[in-house]
Motif scaffolding. Structure first.
Motif, PDB file in Angstrom:
ATOM      1  N   VAL A   1      -1.155   5.051   5.943  1.00  0.00           N
ATOM      2  CA  VAL A   1      -1.330   3.608   5.761  1.00  0.00           C
ATOM      3  C   VAL A   1      -1.188   2.915   7.115  1.00  0.00           C
TER       4      VAL A   1
ATOM      5  N   SER B   1       1.610   5.055  -2.423  1.00  0.00           N
ATOM      6  CA  SER B   1       1.411   6.381  -1.826  1.00  0.00           C
ATOM      7  C   SER B   1       2.310   7.408  -2.492  1.00  0.00           C
TER       8      SER B   1
ATOM      9  N   GLN C   1       0.832  -1.206   0.000  1.00  0.00           N
ATOM     10  CA  GLN C   1       0.000   0.000   0.000  1.00  0.00           C
ATOM     11  C   GLN C   1       0.863   1.251   0.000  1.00  0.00           C
TER      12      GLN C   1
ATOM     13  N   GLU D   1      -5.096   7.412   1.083  1.00  0.00           N
ATOM     14  CA  GLU D   1      -4.975   6.784   2.405  1.00  0.00           C
ATOM     15  C   GLU D   1      -5.547   7.676   3.502  1.00  0.00           C
TER      16      GLU D   1
ATOM     17  N   ASP E   1       1.014  10.489   3.077  1.00  0.00           N
ATOM     18  CA  ASP E   1       0.043   9.469   2.695  1.00  0.00           C
ATOM     19  C   ASP E   1       0.495   8.081   3.172  1.00  0.00           C
TER      20      ASP E   1
END
Length: 312
Positions: free
Chosen positions: A121, A112, A108, A197, A117
């Motif tokens: 997560v 970003s 993830q 996120e 961001d």
């Protein structure tokens, strides 16, 4: 540990508190981190700070308690963080506490755009863990709801208040995360809402808050119901004791009369005096009983509480 993401656009430095030399080496390259590290060395409570002195170089730092033992105040997990757009630093963040998959988190983060961001997560993983634990709490609360009807006693009341205490702890854990959301908006303005996120964290915060509010209302309702039942039962007990006292009044009154040491007491010489005294006492008691019943003062004290009922 140093990791780069999204074609080396930003960096995540992840340390344990024992990695002091490595932390100091990184901080030497980022002078704005010095104040943060000084403040969090011995920190064991939540802390959130914001610096917006230089436009484009805003940063957020602090400490966050992300897990708290329900029974022991001092058994908790806390991590420290420093966030800027180009990098973020974490100290003592433990994936095993959250039961998260580091590979999934890294995937993830790779998507970003920047470190801000990417940090969200991690925050999202914390909230996922909260939601899982709250689901378990919901099951316990559901069981307690039915036990309250089946075994309405002091033990159940104790469990209700234990659940209320646990709920307050969850709310306490959510407060700094909610504050961190507002601080991020203050630091980075409207652009942060374009970060996927961050938006996901906002939604999860609202989910957790909604669930906790609903459970709070359920707990409060259970407590109010328990108080009503307890008050009614207390009144019934007092009424029963009062009625029993009144019904025994003829026995005590006639007994007191015949227990006096007068020289002249004709009843003592009567052949059927004992039987007459017993009959008089019995008649007085029965007459008093029916008088109370006709007046409606007996209420439900002679009725037995039925199974799985609150008031009967």
């Amino acid at each position: 540990m140093r990791q780069t993401f999204n074609e080396e656009k930003w960096i995540w430095f992840d340390f344990e508190k024992a990695d002091q030399s490595q932390i100091e080496e990184v901080i030497s390259n980022y002078p704005t981190c010095e104040n943060w590290y000084t403040n969090i060395k011995e920190r064991q409570a939540n802390l959130l700070q914001l610096n917006t002195e230089t436009r484009g170089e805003e940063h957020i730092w602090g400490s966050l308690i992300y897990k708290q033992n329900i029974e022991e105040q001092h058994e908790k997990n806390i991590f420290h963080f420093y966030i800027s757009k180009d990098f973020f630093i974490t100290i003592d963040f433990d994936f095993t506490v959250l039961e998260s998959d580091p590979l999934s988190v890294n995937k993830q983060m790779e998507q970003s755009e920047n470190a801000v961001d990417g940090f969200f997560v991690l925050l999202g993983e914390i909230l996922v863990n909260y939601l899982q634990k709250i689901d378990e709490y919901e099951e316990r609360l559901h069981e307690l709801l039915w036990k309250m009807k089946e075994q309405n006693n002091r033990e159940i009341l104790e469990k209700i208040y234990e659940n209320r205490h646990e709920l307050l702890i969850w709310k306490n854990l959510l407060v700094p995360i909610n504050e961190l959301k507002f601080i991020a908006e203050e630091a980075y303005g409207k652009e942060i809402h374009e970060m996927s996120e961050f938006s996901r964290v906002v939604t999860r915060v609202e989910r957790v808050q909604t669930l906790l509010d609903e459970y709070q209302q359920a707990i409060d309702t259970m407590i109010n119901l328990e108080e009503v039942v307890s008050t009614l039962r207390g009144n019934e007990i007092m009424k029963t004791l009062t009625v029993m006292t009144v019904l025994f009044t003829p026995v005590m009154a006639w007994g007191a009369l015949w227990g006096m040491n007068f020289k002249v007491m004709p009843e003592l010489e009567w052949k059927f005096g004992y039987a007459l005294a017993g009959a008089l006492i019995l008649f007085s008691t029965i007459a008093l009983f029916y008088y109370l019943k006709i007046k409606g003062w007996m209420g439900d004290i002679l009725r037995v509480k039925g199974k799985n009922r609150f008031f009967e």
